[in-house]
Write a protein that holds these residues in place. Structure first.
Motif, PDB file in Angstrom:
ATOM      1  N   LEU A 200       0.866  -1.178   0.000  1.00  0.00           N
ATOM      2  CA  LEU A 200       0.000   0.000   0.000  1.00  0.00           C
ATOM      3  C   LEU A 200       0.900   1.224   0.000  1.00  0.00           C
ATOM      4  O   LEU A 200       1.643   1.454   0.936  1.00  0.00           O
ATOM      5  CB  LEU A 200      -0.912  -0.001   1.234  1.00  0.00           C
ATOM      6  CG  LEU A 200      -1.877   1.173   1.377  1.00  0.00           C
ATOM      7  CD1 LEU A 200      -2.795   1.253   0.168  1.00  0.00           C
ATOM      8  CD2 LEU A 200      -2.687   1.039   2.660  1.00  0.00           C
ATOM      9  N   ARG A 201       0.876   1.962  -1.131  1.00  0.00           N
ATOM     10  CA  ARG A 201       1.784   3.084  -1.349  1.00  0.00           C
ATOM     11  C   ARG A 201       3.246   2.643  -1.272  1.00  0.00           C
ATOM     12  O   ARG A 201       4.099   3.340  -0.758  1.00  0.00           O
ATOM     13  CB  ARG A 201       1.547   4.176  -0.314  1.00  0.00           C
ATOM     14  CG  ARG A 201       0.228   4.895  -0.453  1.00  0.00           C
ATOM     15  CD  ARG A 201       0.092   5.917   0.638  1.00  0.00           C
ATOM     16  NE  ARG A 201      -1.132   6.685   0.482  1.00  0.00           N
ATOM     17  CZ  ARG A 201      -1.619   7.458   1.445  1.00  0.00           C
ATOM     18  NH1 ARG A 201      -0.999   7.550   2.586  1.00  0.00           N
ATOM     19  NH2 ARG A 201      -2.722   8.129   1.234  1.00  0.00           N
ATOM     20  N   GLY A 202       3.526   1.437  -1.749  1.00  0.00           N
ATOM     21  CA  GLY A 202       4.876   0.935  -1.783  1.00  0.00           C
ATOM     22  C   GLY A 202       5.366   0.354  -0.482  1.00  0.00           C
ATOM     23  O   GLY A 202       6.505  -0.106  -0.393  1.00  0.00           O
ATOM     24  N   VAL A 203       4.514   0.303   0.551  1.00  0.00           N
ATOM     25  CA  VAL A 203       4.904  -0.210   1.865  1.00  0.00           C
ATOM     26  C   VAL A 203       4.230  -1.559   2.080  1.00  0.00           C
ATOM     27  O   VAL A 203       3.023  -1.719   1.847  1.00  0.00           O
ATOM     28  CB  VAL A 203       4.506   0.777   2.984  1.00  0.00           C
ATOM     29  CG1 VAL A 203       4.869   0.207   4.351  1.00  0.00           C
ATOM     30  CG2 VAL A 203       5.184   2.116   2.762  1.00  0.00           C
ATOM     31  N   SER A 204       5.003  -2.554   2.537  1.00  0.00           N
ATOM     32  CA  SER A 204       4.474  -3.911   2.691  1.00  0.00           C
ATOM     33  C   SER A 204       3.821  -4.149   4.045  1.00  0.00           C
ATOM     34  O   SER A 204       3.168  -5.180   4.238  1.00  0.00           O
ATOM     35  CB  SER A 204       5.609  -4.934   2.495  1.00  0.00           C
ATOM     36  OG  SER A 204       6.634  -4.723   3.441  1.00  0.00           O
ATOM     37  N   SER A 205       3.957  -3.237   4.994  1.00  0.00           N
ATOM     38  CA  SER A 205       3.379  -3.429   6.328  1.00  0.00           C
ATOM     39  C   SER A 205       1.896  -3.066   6.301  1.00  0.00           C
ATOM     40  O   SER A 205       1.434  -2.104   6.910  1.00  0.00           O
ATOM     41  CB  SER A 205       4.106  -2.573   7.362  1.00  0.00           C
ATOM     42  OG  SER A 205       4.057  -1.203   6.999  1.00  0.00           O
ATOM     43  N   VAL A 206       1.132  -3.874   5.575  1.00  0.00           N
ATOM     44  CA  VAL A 206      -0.306  -3.640   5.434  1.00  0.00           C
ATOM     45  C   VAL A 206      -1.038  -4.822   6.058  1.00  0.00           C
ATOM     46  O   VAL A 206      -0.615  -5.975   5.934  1.00  0.00           O
ATOM     47  CB  VAL A 206      -0.697  -3.464   3.956  1.00  0.00           C
ATOM     48  CG1 VAL A 206      -0.282  -4.675   3.135  1.00  0.00           C
ATOM     49  CG2 VAL A 206      -2.185  -3.218   3.812  1.00  0.00           C
ATOM     50  N   GLU A 207      -2.126  -4.545   6.756  1.00  0.00           N
ATOM     51  CA  GLU A 207      -2.900  -5.576   7.434  1.00  0.00           C
ATOM     52  C   GLU A 207      -4.147  -5.878   6.604  1.00  0.00           C
ATOM     53  O   GLU A 207      -4.870  -4.968   6.203  1.00  0.00           O
ATOM     54  CB  GLU A 207      -3.292  -5.100   8.829  1.00  0.00           C
ATOM     55  CG  GLU A 207      -3.954  -6.159   9.678  1.00  0.00           C
ATOM     56  CD  GLU A 207      -4.142  -5.710  11.114  1.00  0.00           C
ATOM     57  OE1 GLU A 207      -5.303  -5.598  11.567  1.00  0.00           O
ATOM     58  OE2 GLU A 207      -3.126  -5.440  11.780  1.00  0.00           O
ATOM     59  N   ILE A 208      -4.395  -7.159   6.355  1.00  0.00           N
ATOM     60  CA  ILE A 208      -5.530  -7.578   5.543  1.00  0.00           C
ATOM     61  C   ILE A 208      -6.684  -7.997   6.452  1.00  0.00           C
ATOM     62  O   ILE A 208      -6.500  -8.822   7.347  1.00  0.00           O
ATOM     63  CB  ILE A 208      -5.153  -8.739   4.608  1.00  0.00           C
ATOM     64  CG1 ILE A 208      -3.949  -8.352   3.742  1.00  0.00           C
ATOM     65  CG2 ILE A 208      -6.344  -9.134   3.739  1.00  0.00           C
ATOM     66  CD1 ILE A 208      -4.202  -7.163   2.849  1.00  0.00           C
ATOM     67  N   TRP A 209      -7.841  -7.406   6.219  1.00  0.00           N
ATOM     68  CA  TRP A 209      -9.063  -7.785   6.932  1.00  0.00           C
ATOM     69  C   TRP A 209     -10.024  -8.422   5.939  1.00  0.00           C
ATOM     70  O   TRP A 209     -10.011  -8.092   4.747  1.00  0.00           O
ATOM     71  CB  TRP A 209      -9.727  -6.559   7.560  1.00  0.00           C
ATOM     72  CG  TRP A 209      -9.050  -6.086   8.812  1.00  0.00           C
ATOM     73  CD1 TRP A 209      -7.707  -5.985   9.038  1.00  0.00           C
ATOM     74  CD2 TRP A 209      -9.688  -5.630  10.004  1.00  0.00           C
ATOM     75  NE1 TRP A 209      -7.468  -5.493  10.289  1.00  0.00           N
ATOM     76  CE2 TRP A 209      -8.664  -5.265  10.909  1.00  0.00           C
ATOM     77  CE3 TRP A 209     -11.015  -5.475  10.389  1.00  0.00           C
ATOM     78  CZ2 TRP A 209      -8.939  -4.770  12.173  1.00  0.00           C
ATOM     79  CZ3 TRP A 209     -11.288  -4.987  11.650  1.00  0.00           C
ATOM     80  CH2 TRP A 209     -10.262  -4.648  12.535  1.00  0.00           C
ATOM     81  N   ILE A 210     -10.869  -9.334   6.438  1.00  0.00           N
ATOM     82  CA  ILE A 210     -11.887  -9.973   5.622  1.00  0.00           C
ATOM     83  C   ILE A 210     -13.233  -9.761   6.306  1.00  0.00           C
ATOM     84  O   ILE A 210     -13.418 -10.148   7.460  1.00  0.00           O
ATOM     85  CB  ILE A 210     -11.627 -11.488   5.451  1.00  0.00           C
ATOM     86  CG1 ILE A 210     -10.184 -11.753   5.003  1.00  0.00           C
ATOM     87  CG2 ILE A 210     -12.627 -12.094   4.470  1.00  0.00           C
ATOM     88  CD1 ILE A 210      -9.844 -11.184   3.664  1.00  0.00           C
ATOM     89  N   ASN A 211     -14.150  -9.092   5.612  1.00  0.00           N
ATOM     90  CA  ASN A 211     -15.487  -8.848   6.152  1.00  0.00           C
ATOM     91  C   ASN A 211     -15.443  -8.193   7.529  1.00  0.00           C
ATOM     92  O   ASN A 211     -16.068  -8.668   8.489  1.00  0.00           O
ATOM     93  CB  ASN A 211     -16.302 -10.151   6.199  1.00  0.00           C
ATOM     94  CG  ASN A 211     -16.618 -10.672   4.825  1.00  0.00           C
ATOM     95  OD1 ASN A 211     -16.785  -9.908   3.882  1.00  0.00           O
ATOM     96  ND2 ASN A 211     -16.677 -11.991   4.684  1.00  0.00           N
ATOM     97  N   ASP A 212     -14.655  -7.113   7.628  1.00  0.00           N
ATOM     98  CA  ASP A 212     -14.585  -6.274   8.825  1.00  0.00           C
ATOM     99  C   ASP A 212     -13.915  -6.962  10.004  1.00  0.00           C
ATOM    100  O   ASP A 212     -14.052  -6.511  11.143  1.00  0.00           O
ATOM    101  CB  ASP A 212     -15.983  -5.800   9.260  1.00  0.00           C
ATOM    102  CG  ASP A 212     -16.681  -5.015   8.170  1.00  0.00           C
ATOM    103  OD1 ASP A 212     -16.025  -4.150   7.556  1.00  0.00           O
ATOM    104  OD2 ASP A 212     -17.864  -5.274   7.923  1.00  0.00           O
ATOM    105  N   ARG A 213     -13.156  -8.026   9.743  1.00  0.00           N
ATOM    106  CA  ARG A 213     -12.478  -8.713  10.833  1.00  0.00           C
ATOM    107  C   ARG A 213     -11.054  -9.038  10.414  1.00  0.00           C
ATOM    108  O   ARG A 213     -10.801  -9.372   9.252  1.00  0.00           O
ATOM    109  CB  ARG A 213     -13.228 -10.009  11.202  1.00  0.00           C
ATOM    110  CG  ARG A 213     -14.672  -9.766  11.543  1.00  0.00           C
ATOM    111  CD  ARG A 213     -15.376 -11.031  11.977  1.00  0.00           C
ATOM    112  NE  ARG A 213     -15.544 -11.997  10.900  1.00  0.00           N
ATOM    113  CZ  ARG A 213     -16.528 -11.973  10.023  1.00  0.00           C
ATOM    114  NH1 ARG A 213     -17.406 -10.992  10.036  1.00  0.00           N
ATOM    115  NH2 ARG A 213     -16.644 -12.909   9.106  1.00  0.00           N
TER     116      ARG A 213
END
Length: 809
Positions: free
Chosen positions: A164-177
Motif C-alpha cells: 500500500l503506497r509501496g509499503v508492505s506493512s499492510v494488514e488484511i481484513w476480511i469482512n470487517d475482521r
C-alpha cells in the motif's frame, strides 16, 4: 372597523408567511432484518392528490437523507432500492422533521436484474476509501488480485505480495475482521478468490486506534446475500508457463444457513534467471572483494487447497460463522550459478590476490502446508447499531525441506565441496477478540474492544559437509531458534456526526511480551531473550460528505513499532553464510511515525470519479538494514560483509495520489491511477532523497454485447531506500472473455506482460558494500480458463470462496 381590518390583515399575513415557509425532512434508512444502514436509496415526496413527484434525495453511506425546501402540506413518502420492497408512508409536514426512521424489507430474488442507475466506483466514508468492485464490470472474470490492483494505492506483484503506497506493512481484513493470515495463506487467498465474489474493497491508509497495524489496512468485503438454492461449479485455468489448476465448488443455501465446500489442485513451474555484482571495500577504501554472478533455476511445485465455510443466521439479529481449511504443497527445484569471485587480503604488507571463482549446482525439495480454523459470533441488540461480536482464529504453518549443493572452483580444486542442508519451521498461532459498539445520544457512537494473541515458532537450520566418505555437521552454520509471543491489546473510539460531518477520536493500548532461545549446534548453552514493550496510539479523523457525493477528509495518527524478531535483539548470535554473516542489535530503539493525510473525492454523474489524496509521513528511529565489513575466523582471513538492523534516524515521505475513472457508458471505462512522492532519510549525517512516481491505466470495453476486452499498463519508477535504489518496473497485459448458454459456460484468454518487461532488482550504495542485481522470471505467458456452472447463478459470489472468505489466523 379599522381595528378589525388590521387584525384580519395581520392574521392573513401570518397565514401567508406560514404557508410560504419551507421545511426540511431528515431521516435514515436501514435494513429491517439486519439493521444495517442502506446507502443509495431513493427517497421521494409526492402529492397525495395526484402522486406527482415534488421533492427527493438519495441516502448517503450512513443511510441518511435530507429533503430540503419542502412546503407545508400532506405528502406520500416513498423509499425504493433494488432488492428491497418499496416503502410508502403518509406524511404531514408542518415543521422540520429531524429523525424519520425508514426500514426496508428484502424483496423477492429475481432471476435477472438490470440496473440502469450508476453507482460510484470510489466513495469515501470517514477513514475509509472504498472501491465498489461489484460495480466494476471490467474485473468480474478476474481474481481478487485484479480487484486489489484497482483499489486506491494498492499494488500486487507477480509473487502475490501486497503493498500500500509501496509499503508492505499492510494488514488484511476480511469482512470487517482481521484475517491474521501468514504470508503464504494470504497469497493462496488472493490467488483463489474470484473478483465477482467481492462486494467492495475498503482502503484505510491512515488507520485509527481501532486498528493495531502501524501501516495501512485493506478490508475485503465479500458478497453475503444468499437465496434458497444450490450451485455446482467446475473450472480449470492453464498457462503456458506451464501451469494448470482445476477446481470444483459446491454451494448450498437457504434463508438461514449457507455453506460452501471448495477443492482445487495446481501444478506450476517458475523459471528464473538473475545476474548482478557486489564489491566490498576495506576501511581505507581499497577493494577487498569483487563478485559477479549469473543464476538460472527451475522450480516446479504441486499443491492444493480444501476449505469449508458455514454461515448461520440464528435469528434476525444473531449470526454465527465458522470455517476451516488446509493447503498442502510440495516443491522441488534445480539451479545453476556461475560466480566470478576475487578476494584481496588486506592484512599483510602487500595485498594478496586470490581467485575463488566457482560453479554451483543446487537441488532442493520442500514440503509445506498449513491449516486454519475459526469462528465469529455477532449479536445486534436493536436497529440503532448496538452490537457485540466475538472472534476466534487459529492457524498453523509448517515447512520441512532439504537441499544438496555441489561447488567446483575453477582454480583451487582443494576447496571443492559437497554439502547437504535442511530446514524446518513450525508455527502455530491463535487469537481471541471482543468488540462492542454502543450508539449514544446526539449522534455519538462509542466502540471498544479487547484482543489477545499468542504465537509460537520453531526454526531449525542444518548444514552438513562431506569429508571423504563422512558427513560432518557444520555446527556454526546450523542453529535452532524457538520463540513465544503474547500480545494483549485494548482500544476505544468515540465518533460524532453532524449531518455530513464526522469526527472520530481514538486511543489504543498495545503491548508485546516476547521470549525465546537461540543456539548454534556447536554451542553448549542457548542464548535466552525475554523482553516486553508497551505504548499508546492516539488518532483523530475528520470527514465531510455532501449529498452529491463530494467527500473531504483530514486525519492524524501517531504510531510506534518495536522489534518483533528475537534475532534482531541480540548481537551475540551470528547466522553464517559462505562469505558473510548477520547479527542482531540489542540497542534498537522504538520507531515512531507521525501520519498526516488530506483527501478529496468527487463522483460526477455521466463522467465517473475523481479523487486526490495528499499525505506526509515523518519517522523517528526508523529501522533498516545496514551492511558493513569485518574479519571472522569462522569464514577466513579475508574481509567479509555482515548485515545488522539499525535505527536509521529521521526519514520522511511526502506524496500525492490521483485516481480518475471515466465511464461515459456502462460498456466502456478507463481508469487512471498516479502517485508522486518524495522519500528522504538522515542516517548519521548521511542524507539522501528522491522523487518517485507510478502510474497505471486500465481500459475495459464490452463489444457486441458478448465480448469483453481489457488492457492494463503499469509503470513504477526507481525507489529509494537506505543506501539502496530499486529498479523501475513496467508491464502491459491484455485479455478477452465471453459467456455462453446464459452464463452457464464462461471462457477467457489473457496475455500477461506482453513484451516481457517485468524485472525485479535493486542497487545498494552503502559506504563499504555496493551491489547491482536484477531478477527475471517467466512473466510473459498466455492463460486460458473455463468455468461450467450448474444451478442458480446468484450463488456464484460464494462458489470459489471456500473457507477463505472468512478470517484465517
Amino acid at each position: 372597523m379599522k381595528k378589525l381590518f388590521f387584525v384580519l390583515l395581520a392574521i392573513f399575513a401570518t397565514m401567508a408567511s406560514v404557508e410560504a415557509q419551507n421545511f426540511k425532512v431528515k431521516g435514515s434508512v436501514r435494513d429491517a432484518k439486519t439493521g444495517e444502514a442502506l446507502p443509495f436509496v431513493n427517497v421521494g415526496l409526492m402529492r397525495t392528490t395526484d402522486t406527482v413527484f415534488v421533492r427527493g434525495a438519495a441516502t448517503d453511506m450512513q443511510g441518511r437523507f435530507v429533503i430540503e425546501d419542502v412546503k407545508s402540506g400532506d405528502y406520500l413518502m416513498q423509499a425504493s432500492c433494488v432488492g428491497y420492497e418499496s416503502y410508502t408512508k403518509d406524511l404531514k409536514v408542518v415543521k422540520d422533521i429531524k429523525d424519520l426512521k425508514v426500514e426496508l424489507k428484502s424483496g423477492t430474488q429475481l432471476e435477472t436484474v438490470e440496473i440502469t442507475a450508476e453507482k460510484p466506483l470510489y466513495v469515501m466514508d470517514g477513514e475509509k476509501n472504498m472501491y465498489n468492485a461489484s460495480e466494476d464490470v471490467s474485473i468480474q472474470t478476474g481474481t481478487a488480485s485484479d480487484a486489489l490492483q484497482n483499489a486506491p494505492g494498492v499494488e500486487v506483484d507477480a509473487e502475490g505480495n501486497i503493498t500500500l503506497r509501496g509499503v508492505s506493512s499492510v494488514e488484511i481484513w476480511i469482512n470487517d475482521r482481521p484475517s491474521h493470515m501468514n504470508e503464504e495463506a494470504l497469497k493462496q487467498y488472493i490467488k483463489q478468490l474470484p473478483a465477482n465474489a467481492i462486494e467492495r474493497i475498503e482502503v484505510i491508509t491512515n488507520p485509527s486506534a481501532r486498528y493495531s497495524t502501524s501501516g495501512g489496512v485493506i478490508n475485503i468485503v465479500t458478497n453475503q446475500k444468499i437465496t434458497r438454492n444450490e450451485l455446482l461449479c467446475v473450472g480449470v485455468r492453464a498457462t503456458t508457463t506451464p501451469a494448470i489448476s482445476p477446481w470444483v465448488s459446491y454451494v448450498w443455501a437457504n434463508e438461514k444457513v449457507d455453506f460452501n465446500f471448495y477443492l482445487n489442485g495446481n501444478y506450476a513451474t517458475h523459471d528464473m534467471d538473475a545476474d548482478g555484482t557486489s564489491t566490498l571495500y576495506a576501511p581505507n577504501g581499497d577493494t577487498s572483494r569483487y563478485q559477479s554472478f549469473k543464476t538460472e533455476s527451475r522450480n516446479p511445485n504441486v499443491g492444493g487447497y480444501v476449505g469449508f465455510n458455514m454461515n448461520w443466521n440464528i435469528d434476525s439479529v444473531t449470526h454465527l460463522s465458522a470455517w476451516l481449511g488446509a493447503y498442502p504443497g510440495w516443491s522441488w527445484g534445480h539451479g545453476q550459478s556461475d560466480y566470478i569471485y576475487r578476494e584481496y587480503n588486506m592484512t599483510g604488507g602487500t595485498p594478496a590476490y586470490q581467485d575463488l571463482s566457482y560453479f554451483d549446482t543446487v537441488r532442493d525439495h520442500n514440503f509445506w502446508g498449513g491449516g486454519y480454523a475459526g469462528a465469529w459470533f455477532e449479536h445486534r441488540y436493536d436497529t440503532t447499531g448496538r452490537k457485540l461480536s466475538l472472534t476466534f482464529n487459529g492457524n498453523l504453518w509448517s515447512s520441512d525441506g532439504d537441499n544438496e549443493r555441489w561447488r567446483r572452483y575453477s582454480s583451487i580444486a582443494s576447496k571443492n565441496f559437497d554439502r547437504k542442508g535442511s530446514s524446518f519451521y513450525f508455527g502455530p498461532s491463535a487469537s481471541i477478540g471482543a468488540n462492542y459498539t454502543l450508539p449514544l445520544k446526539n449522534n455519538f457512537e462509542m466502540e471498544m474492544g479487547v484482543e489477545m494473541g499468542y504465537s509460537h515458532n520453531v526454526t531449525e537450520m542444518g548444514l552438513d559437509s562431506l569429508a571423504g566418505t563422512t558427513w560432518n555437521n557444520m555446527g556454526l552454520r546450523s542453529y535452532r531458534a524457538e520463540g513465544n509471543g503474547w500480545s494483549p491489546e485494548a482500544y476505544v473510539t468515540v465518533q460524532k456526526r453532524w449531518g455530513g460531518f464526522t469526527a472520530k477520536l481514538g486511543l489504543r493500548a498495545e503491548s508485546t511480551i516476547m521470549g525465546g532461545t537461540l543456539k548454534h549446534n556447536s554451542d553448549v548453552t542457548a542464548l535466552e531473550i525475554d523482553t516486553a514493550f508497551f505504548g499508546l496510539v492516539p488518532s483523530i479523523h475528520l470527514s465531510y460528505q455532501t449529498q452529491n457525493f463530494t467527500s473531504y477528509s483530514l486525519s492524524y495518527t501517531l504510531r510506534f513499532s518495536d522489534p518483533s524478531d528475537l534475532a534482531d535483539l541480540t548481537n551475540l548470535f551470528r547466522i553464517y553464510d559462505d562469505y558473510s554473516y548477520s547479527t542482531g542489535n540489542p540497542n534498537l530503539l522504538r520507531a515512531y511515525t507521525h501520519n498526516f493525510e488530506a483527501a478529496w473525492n468527487k463522483y460526477l454523474m455521466g463522467f465517473g470519479n475523481i479523487g486526490l489524496n495528499a499525505y506526509v509521513r515523518a519517522n523517528t528511529n526508523e529501522r533498516g538494514t545496514m551492511t558493513s565489513t569485518d574479519t571472522d575466523p569462522n569464514i577466513g582471513t579475508y574481509l567479509v560483509n555482515y548485515s545488522y538492523p539499525v535505527n536509521i534516524g529521521m526519514s520522511h515521505t511526502e506524496g500525492i495520489e490521483a485516481n480518475i475513472t471515466y465511464r461515459p457508458t456502462g460498456f466502456f471505462n478507463i481508469r487512471f491511477n498516479a502517485s508522486v512522492f518524495n522519500y528522504g532519510y538522515d542516517y548519521d549525517g548521511d542524507k539522501d532523497s528522491r522523487v518517485s512516481w507510478s502510474a497505471r491505466i486500465n481500459l475495459w470495453a464490452k463489444l457486441w454485447e458478448k465480448l469483453e476486452v481489457f488492457a492494463n499498463a503499469r509503470y513504477t519508477s526507481p525507489r529509494l531506500g537506505l543506501y539502496s535504489l530499486s529498479n523501475a518496473q513496467k508491464s502491459i497485459d491484455f485479455g478477452v472473455s465471453s459467456d455462453f448458454f446464459d452464463r452457464q459456460l464462461s471462457l477467457f484468454l489473457n496475455v500477461n506482460d506482453i513484451f516481457g518487461w517485468s524485472e525485479w532488482g535493486s542497487n545498494t550504495t552503502a559506504p563499504s558494500y555496493q551491489t547491482t542485481g536484477s531478477t527475471r522470471f517467466n512473466s510473459r505467458f498466455v492463460s486460458v480458463g473455463l468455468t461450467w456452472r450448474i444451478g442458480k447463478m446468484e450463488l456464484e459470489s460464494k462458489a470459489r470462496q471456500g473457507a477463505t472468505d472468512t478470517p484465517q489466523m
